[in-house]
Design an enzyme around this catalytic site. Structure first.
Site, PDB file in Angstrom:
ATOM      1  N   ARG A 177       0.854  -1.185   0.000  1.00  0.00           N
ATOM      2  CA  ARG A 177       0.000   0.000   0.000  1.00  0.00           C
ATOM      3  C   ARG A 177       0.895   1.241   0.000  1.00  0.00           C
ATOM      4  NH1 ARG A 177      -3.589  -2.697  -1.430  1.00  0.00           N
ATOM      5  NH2 ARG A 177      -5.640  -3.026  -0.510  1.00  0.00           N
TER       6      ARG A 177
ATOM      7  N   GLU B 131      -4.176   7.126  -4.732  1.00  0.00           N
ATOM      8  CA  GLU B 131      -4.430   6.599  -6.080  1.00  0.00           C
ATOM      9  C   GLU B 131      -5.789   7.081  -6.567  1.00  0.00           C
ATOM     10  OE1 GLU B 131      -4.211   2.348  -5.798  1.00  0.00           O
ATOM     11  OE2 GLU B 131      -2.181   2.380  -5.035  1.00  0.00           O
TER      12      GLU B 131
ATOM     13  N   HIS C 263      -1.328  -0.225  -9.870  1.00  0.00           N
ATOM     14  CA  HIS C 263      -1.990  -1.125  -8.917  1.00  0.00           C
ATOM     15  C   HIS C 263      -2.574  -2.347  -9.639  1.00  0.00           C
ATOM     16  CE1 HIS C 263      -4.120  -1.277  -4.763  1.00  0.00           C
ATOM     17  NE2 HIS C 263      -3.938  -2.490  -5.235  1.00  0.00           N
TER      18      HIS C 263
HETATM   19  C1  8YV Z   1      -6.845  -5.570  -5.507  1.00  0.00           C
HETATM   20  C2  8YV Z   1      -5.273  -5.289  -3.529  1.00  0.00           C
HETATM   21  O1  8YV Z   1      -6.796  -5.369  -6.863  1.00  0.00           O
HETATM   22  O2  8YV Z   1      -6.512  -7.125  -2.712  1.00  0.00           O
HETATM   23  C3  8YV Z   1      -5.899  -6.112  -2.459  1.00  0.00           C
HETATM   24  O3  8YV Z   1      -5.756  -5.712  -1.283  1.00  0.00           O
HETATM   25  O4  8YV Z   1      -4.567  -4.401  -3.250  1.00  0.00           O
HETATM   26  C4  8YV Z   1      -5.454  -5.491  -4.987  1.00  0.00           C
HETATM   27  O5  8YV Z   1      -4.673  -6.528  -5.414  1.00  0.00           O
HETATM   28  C5  8YV Z   1      -7.797  -4.567  -4.959  1.00  0.00           C
HETATM   29  O6  8YV Z   1      -7.631  -4.312  -3.632  1.00  0.00           O
HETATM   30  C6  8YV Z   1      -9.217  -4.971  -5.235  1.00  0.00           C
HETATM   31  O7  8YV Z   1     -10.116  -4.329  -4.382  1.00  0.00           O
END
Ligand code: 8YV
Length: 321
Positions: free
Chosen positions: A240, A269, A287
């Site tokens: 993150r 983002e 992302h």
């Molecule tokens: C996802 C992610 O694409 O799963 C997670 O926490 O950061 C990503 O890989 C995204 O969060 C989908 O909501």
């Protein structure tokens, strides 16, 4: 009359996942795939038993407090859950679940891509070709650094960190890690545990961040910690953006103190700090850690498995709250 339970799905999901939702529930789908504001989420949640959000929807304490009483579950389409206030959900008796495991390989693949791309200056080379500015081959131009045999430091030896450790061993990297506590030796894959983050940083010619965003990890990689990395270190983040202090990382990339960074996640983002775009030694992706076909299907099915369990009165596999 449709007596299937109504469910709010805040973003477009893969076709197979939406089809299963249509089969088993009365889903409110977001066909335009635009980001709903807090008021819209609350309005659209009227009468639903569950909300299926992505990390793009912030379910703060305020939003959760205002959700209709019908909402019994939040089944996030994500492994990260920093966008959901778990205490607020608990206070309202709303069950919260996430989608662990199924995106570990995909995310570690992107971390490896960033590690290699940043170290070998892939995006500068790709840009030369696309902009027709490749003047000639050169024995002294475009020089990156090899990752083979080097030391990799992993912050956060959870599911993704463990896969990353295994993949890095394929490049003969010497893997070290920092975690709140040492993981079972069977899961270390030969990696060396450091109880102190500073000790890990001093070893990390390459550093890959895999810890969740929490109040404890907020801006963890700040100027002081970057200063502990060896000269010419490469930093990779697929966790993150909040774990990184952008000012500190950008300054270290601008000065050349760090060789490069590979980033898939950012603060704020998709409006990332524009200074990243100016940096030739920043290899940037939008992302896409889990953006593989089979992974996104598996994430959706996992979210629905959790929802099915909650609706059937069973304990969901991935309960967070
Ligand atoms: C996802 C992610 O694409 O799963 C997670 O926490 O950061 C990503 O890989 C995204 O969060 C989908 O909501």
């Amino acid at each position: 009359m449709n007596d299937r339970p109504a469910v709010l799905v805040t973003r477009r999901l893969p076709a197979a996942v939406e089809a299963r939702l249509q089969r088993d529930y009365a889903p409110r789908l977001n066909l335009d795939d635009r980001i709903f504001g807090a008021d819209e989420i609350i309005e659209l949640a009227a009468g639903v038993i569950a909300v299926i959000p992505c990390h793009t929807e912030r379910l703060s304490a305020d939003v959760i407090a205002r959700l209709p009483d019908s909402v019994r579950a939040i089944c996030s389409f994500s492994v990260g859950h920093d966008h959901i206030d778990l205490d607020a959900a608990r206070a309202r008796g709303i069950v919260v679940t996430n989608t662990p495991d199924v995106l570990s390989n995909a995310t570690a693949e992107i971390a490896m891509l960033l590690l290699l791309g940043a170290a070998r200056r892939a995006h500068e080379g790709a840009r030369m070709l696309r902009t027709d500015t490749w003047a000639d081959w050169s024995a002294i131009g475009q020089l990156g650094i090899e990752i083979t045999g080097k030391r990799l430091g992993i912050i956060g030896m959870g599911r993704v960190g463990q896969v990353m450790a295994r993949r890095a061993r394929g490049f003969d990297m010497q893997v070290h890690y920092y975690n709140r506590r040492r993981v079972d030796p069977d899961l270390e894959h030969g990696a060396v545990y450091h109880a102190e983050l500073d000790d890990l940083l001093a070893q990390s010619q390459f550093l890959s961040i895999h810890c969740p965003a929490t109040p404890q990890t907020h801006r963890l990689l700040n100027a002081e910690r970057i200063a502990r990395l060896p000269d010419d270190a490469v930093v990779v983040n697929t966790a993150r953006g909040a774990v990184v202090d952008d000012d500190a990382l950008i300054a270290a990339l601008q000065s050349g103190r760090l060789f490069a960074a590979g980033l898939d996640v950012f603060n704020n983002e998709p409006q990332i700090d524009p200074r990243y775009r100016e940096l030739d030694n920043a290899f940037l992706l939008p992302h896409i850690g889990s953006a593989a076909r089979e992974t996104r299907d598996a994430m959706g099915f996992r979210a629905l498995d959790n929802l099915d369990a909650i609706v059937a009165g069973r304990e969901p596999r991935d309960r967070l709250a």
